[in-house]
Design a protein around this motif. Sequence first.
Motif, PDB file in Angstrom:
ATOM      1  N   VAL A   1       6.947  14.912 -37.001  1.00  0.00           N
ATOM      2  CA  VAL A   1       8.137  15.608 -37.280  1.00  0.00           C
ATOM      3  C   VAL A   1       8.645  17.111 -37.002  1.00  0.00           C
ATOM      4  O   VAL A   1       9.843  16.067 -36.513  1.00  0.00           O
ATOM      5  CB  VAL A   1       7.986  16.774 -39.432  1.00  0.00           C
ATOM      6  CG1 VAL A   1       9.145  16.905 -39.587  1.00  0.00           C
ATOM      7  CG2 VAL A   1       7.003  15.070 -39.523  1.00  0.00           C
ATOM      8  N   ASP A   2       7.708  17.765 -36.520  1.00  0.00           N
ATOM      9  CA  ASP A   2       8.416  19.518 -36.083  1.00  0.00           C
ATOM     10  C   ASP A   2       7.881  18.943 -34.737  1.00  0.00           C
ATOM     11  O   ASP A   2       8.530  20.211 -34.299  1.00  0.00           O
ATOM     12  CB  ASP A   2       8.319  20.140 -36.672  1.00  0.00           C
ATOM     13  CG  ASP A   2       7.432  20.385 -37.001  1.00  0.00           C
ATOM     14  OD1 ASP A   2       6.476  19.568 -37.157  1.00  0.00           O
ATOM     15  OD2 ASP A   2       7.298  20.902 -38.712  1.00  0.00           O
ATOM     16  N   GLY A   3       7.242  18.328 -33.883  1.00  0.00           N
ATOM     17  CA  GLY A   3       6.137  18.621 -33.214  1.00  0.00           C
ATOM     18  C   GLY A   3       5.145  17.448 -32.570  1.00  0.00           C
ATOM     19  O   GLY A   3       5.312  16.497 -33.526  1.00  0.00           O
ATOM     20  N   LEU A   4       4.527  17.175 -31.931  1.00  0.00           N
ATOM     21  CA  LEU A   4       3.405  16.322 -31.919  1.00  0.00           C
ATOM     22  C   LEU A   4       2.295  17.528 -31.248  1.00  0.00           C
ATOM     23  O   LEU A   4       1.709  18.131 -30.337  1.00  0.00           O
ATOM     24  CB  LEU A   4       4.112  15.578 -29.391  1.00  0.00           C
ATOM     25  CG  LEU A   4       4.776  14.784 -30.011  1.00  0.00           C
ATOM     26  CD1 LEU A   4       5.288  14.208 -29.081  1.00  0.00           C
ATOM     27  CD2 LEU A   4       5.162  13.917 -31.272  1.00  0.00           C
ATOM     28  N   LEU A   5       0.810  16.651 -31.777  1.00  0.00           N
ATOM     29  CA  LEU A   5      -0.132  17.143 -31.857  1.00  0.00           C
ATOM     30  C   LEU A   5      -0.578  16.137 -30.956  1.00  0.00           C
ATOM     31  O   LEU A   5      -1.164  15.181 -31.080  1.00  0.00           O
ATOM     32  CB  LEU A   5      -0.754  17.435 -33.115  1.00  0.00           C
ATOM     33  CG  LEU A   5      -0.179  18.919 -33.688  1.00  0.00           C
ATOM     34  CD1 LEU A   5      -1.719  19.360 -35.120  1.00  0.00           C
ATOM     35  CD2 LEU A   5      -0.415  20.466 -33.112  1.00  0.00           C
ATOM     36  N   VAL A   6      -2.315  16.631 -29.960  1.00  0.00           N
ATOM     37  CA  VAL A   6      -2.928  16.074 -29.576  1.00  0.00           C
ATOM     38  C   VAL A   6      -4.282  16.362 -29.081  1.00  0.00           C
ATOM     39  O   VAL A   6      -4.227  17.839 -29.302  1.00  0.00           O
ATOM     40  CB  VAL A   6      -2.381  15.460 -28.095  1.00  0.00           C
ATOM     41  CG1 VAL A   6      -0.890  15.081 -27.705  1.00  0.00           C
ATOM     42  CG2 VAL A   6      -2.751  17.041 -27.146  1.00  0.00           C
ATOM     43  N   PRO A   7      -4.813  15.497 -28.966  1.00  0.00           N
ATOM     44  CA  PRO A   7      -6.687  16.470 -28.943  1.00  0.00           C
ATOM     45  C   PRO A   7      -7.149  17.099 -28.084  1.00  0.00           C
ATOM     46  O   PRO A   7      -6.210  17.810 -27.225  1.00  0.00           O
ATOM     47  CB  PRO A   7      -7.765  15.050 -28.490  1.00  0.00           C
ATOM     48  CG  PRO A   7      -6.826  13.883 -29.438  1.00  0.00           C
ATOM     49  CD  PRO A   7      -5.053  13.679 -28.802  1.00  0.00           C
TER      50      PRO A   7
END
Length: 395
Positions: free
Chosen positions: A329-335
Amino acid sequence: MTVPGRQAMTIRYLLLHAYGMGGTIRTVINQANAMAAAGHDVEIASVVRRRERPQFPIDGRVRLLTLSDQRRERPVDSLGRRAWRRIRGKIVPPGEFAASYFTERVERSVIDYVSALEGGVLVTTRPALNLISARRGPAGVVRVAQEHMNLATHPEAVRAQIARHYGALDAVAVLTGTDRGEYQELLPGTPVVRIPNAVAAGRPAPSDRPDGLVVAAGRLVGQKGFDLLIPAFAEVAGRHPGWRLRIYGTGPKKEALLALTAEHGLSDVVSLMGRTERLDEEMAKASFYVLSSRFEGLPMVMIEAMTQGLPVVAFDCPTGPADVLTPGVDGLLVPARDVGALAEAMIRLIEDPGLRTRMGDAAAVTAREYAPEAVMPLWEDLFSELLGHRREKSL
């Protein structure tokens, strides 16, 4: 002016080094400024002073005092060590990240300051100071401990002292919901509240997210993970050679990061920009923001980037990013620490300007939750409630 019907309060903030740089210093000074602007009687006590002037603006209505002035040259012992470094204090545990500051003399100056207070609210801002407040603060003072890092990052010896002594405090304030759960489990019976840090007021116009520039910021230390970001950006540059990365901040890892940049052939692509007093203006020129930290408390620079309308690519490191971002939605999270995944997420935003626009607009909405007008009333309410409880007990 204070809110109608609310009495002015005496609020004292105890900082390790109010003249230094760093997220905790900036956010505490912002809080003190806001409280003074609201009509409260506000003081900042700096445990040490090693610079002539504060690095962040302090409202003229805020009193600033120093407990241990270390600007002048101190005599050295036979091993060449400064005299003020020789003898450790007895309360601050060795594992506390700033333990080296707390010599016997420095610790005594803090104890003397805290124990002499009468009435009002004392806000301490790191475990070392929280422990001194808990063990030496007078019962007539409302004592609030701020924790700016998540519990798991503290060494076991520090966590043991927290568990043993924080129960004497009136409240412990943490930054995220995750932190609140962890501290409540450790401190049953102690009030634990979540109040996020507030971003600074008066932001420049938001970024229009042009092509070509990625930004990151923070101390050049291992925690911030720039040694992971640089090889990730090497993958980005291989597919999009026109893009650039700027990293703002200073710190002991500068030379190692410069060497890593050269090793990956990125000296013309990745720039270590040093410190800037206009970071918000620099972020307003960028396309998106990257957070590569190994751990965080609440990543304020990331939230400040979001106020500029920047989408975020971030490692899902312990506490912080996942407490702020809504992935997709407002960003991308990665491991966490996955260099390849970090590179792919950056490439995704580079190749999809429409996604950048949608996420950036959503990031600006999310950041409103951290505006001073949303956060500061939470502090006023907490302090007023605790002072009210104290008055009731004294009747």
